[in-house]
Scaffold this active site. Sequence first.
Site, PDB file in Angstrom:
ATOM      1  N   ASP A 142       0.584  -1.095   0.277  1.00  0.00           N
ATOM      2  CA  ASP A 142       0.255  -0.448   0.432  1.00  0.00           C
ATOM      3  C   ASP A 142       0.998   1.168   0.081  1.00  0.00           C
ATOM      4  O   ASP A 142       1.417   1.586   0.352  1.00  0.00           O
ATOM      5  CB  ASP A 142      -0.826  -0.270   0.892  1.00  0.00           C
TER       6      ASP A 142
ATOM      7  N   GLU B 191      14.725 -15.357   0.545  1.00  0.00           N
ATOM      8  CA  GLU B 191      14.255 -16.261   1.756  1.00  0.00           C
ATOM      9  C   GLU B 191      14.023 -17.398   1.024  1.00  0.00           C
ATOM     10  O   GLU B 191      13.918 -18.719   1.930  1.00  0.00           O
ATOM     11  CB  GLU B 191      14.574 -15.426   2.814  1.00  0.00           C
TER      12      GLU B 191
HETATM   13  C1  GLC Z   1      -4.074   2.803  -0.239  1.00  0.00           C
HETATM   14  C2  GLC Z   1      -5.670   2.523  -0.448  1.00  0.00           C
HETATM   15  C3  GLC Z   1      -6.733   2.809   0.355  1.00  0.00           C
HETATM   16  C4  GLC Z   1      -5.924   3.577   1.139  1.00  0.00           C
HETATM   17  C5  GLC Z   1      -4.961   4.550   1.549  1.00  0.00           C
HETATM   18  C6  GLC Z   1      -4.869   4.825   2.138  1.00  0.00           C
HETATM   19  O1  GLC Z   1      -4.335   3.917  -1.763  1.00  0.00           O
HETATM   20  O2  GLC Z   1      -6.351   1.461  -1.474  1.00  0.00           O
HETATM   21  O3  GLC Z   1      -7.971   2.076   0.151  1.00  0.00           O
HETATM   22  O4  GLC Z   1      -7.206   4.363   1.638  1.00  0.00           O
HETATM   23  O5  GLC Z   1      -3.980   3.197   0.573  1.00  0.00           O
HETATM   24  O6  GLC Z   1      -4.199   3.984   3.488  1.00  0.00           O
END
Ligand code: GLC
Length: 547
Positions: free
Chosen positions: A215, A263
Amino acid sequence: MSTPRTPASSPRTTDPDWWRQAVVYQVYPRSFADTDADGLGDVAGITSRVPYLASLGVDAVWLSPFYPSPLADGGYDVADYRDVDPRLGTLDDVDAFIRTAHEHDIRVIVDVVPNHTSDQHEWFRAALAATPGSPERARYVFREGSGESGELPPSDWVSNFGGSAWTRVPDGQWYLHLFAPEQPDLDWTNSEVRADFEHTLRSWSDRGVDGFRVDVAHGLAKDLSTPYRPSNEQALPLDGSDPLYDRDEVHEIFATWRAVLDEYDPPRAAVAEAWAPAPRRVLYARPTELGQAFNFDLLESPFDARSFREIIERNLSASEQSGASSTWVLSNHDVVRHATRYGLPEGTDTDAWLLTDGTDPVLDRERGVRRARAATMLVLALPGSSYVYQGEELGLHEAPAIPHALLQDPKWIRTGHTVKGRDGCRVPIPWTRTGPSFGFGDVAPHLPQPDDFGASSVEAEEDDPTSTLSMYREATAARRRLQRGEELTWTEAGDDVVAFARHDGWRSVTNFGTTPVAMPEGDVVLASGPLDAGDGLLPGETTVWLG
Ligand code: GLC
């Protein structure tokens, strides 16, 4: 402490490059299947649907966060990276899901959220309890404010959900959050932060997880030197000079992660969520880093032949240069579903449309699904990996009229009720024609479903050979049969047409226009809609595969 567990399982097939040309199905766990009648989807629900996932012919399932979370941002505010939200199940349930998926030869990808924790994470609680300058605060980004007595935020940076990216704490310091205030940003120059995430990667890999979705991968390295430089995420510079996003230093972090992922045998896969232009985005996907990065260009494109072709060419060539394979995404949990986008007049501002509860402009539902099917078959014929968002295989539309009081997206509140946000694509998917939540569970779901959802349910589409579900199943099966190599050769076939050949005579032709066009010779493998325009003609808004 986790309970003792059985040894991690493995998928039945062992190709270490499985991810290069995979179909990956995204599950949003809280909206997939609810087995304990609390209105929230759970891990046992996902496990119970593994046979369905196998019937879709997908290679992997990506689970959006299922970790303990106060749900300030749909689970992307993680309170404990190595545990399971008790409302969704236990670590044993996750082990059982991984085992069951592997028995069906489906790989498992989990989400890792390194840019920020939840404000309920034990680290942030400790940071608040500690004093300015303490090691507890050093894991996050605490700074003194500006103005005469520090009463103003340290900089004018804005949060992705609206408002300042800084929030003040009682002792006067401010902390940075690129998203909601409940999502404080971590400081990735801190060695404890780094070590803890490596621990998290190992902990899920040890449990048998096959890969990670990372993310906000482009946000981890920040230039926090003062005076703070302004940031404008909309127009990211191509030279890594933005203070908050896509900085060159971030790549060193992912090189470290690659060493951890390597790993394992086979090495764990990873895909970056990095909102950067193609030439820089592919840097995250280098073999020495994560391997893949989401390409959101099609998700941001209108249904238009020229635009699709240009995006495909650009991304294939960028991927080739980096040694990665490309990815293709039409929908995910952050955007209006593509069946809906394609059924609205071109250029519609979907935020404004949502504010009218989906009444203005009028959505052409059938056209949206017809175009979505054509786009899906085009994408499934491309080299690289296709990421499919739950419900997409049903031709599901956005739910635009959720009552305001039930909206969950932090955008709704942070923008002063001017942007509804992403709940309309996160409504639980319909499994049956009828029932209190169309088969999602036994009680009303956490987000209400539209009354017409039953007509797009798995039950309604299951036995209909013309349904979108049937098309997906046939398309993934044909792709498995036909797909070899990663080459693509373009065929010129007119302004409204995108046509290419893969190999051994497998060709895909999409007519983006509304007037039928001549169809090339060949046996029809599959079409996204009825081929009813007359002999040798490909109808508008239709894709055909020839073999
Ligand atoms: C990413 C995720 C989204 C979230 C953001 C903050 O863009 O896809 O859903 O709100 O990160 O974590």
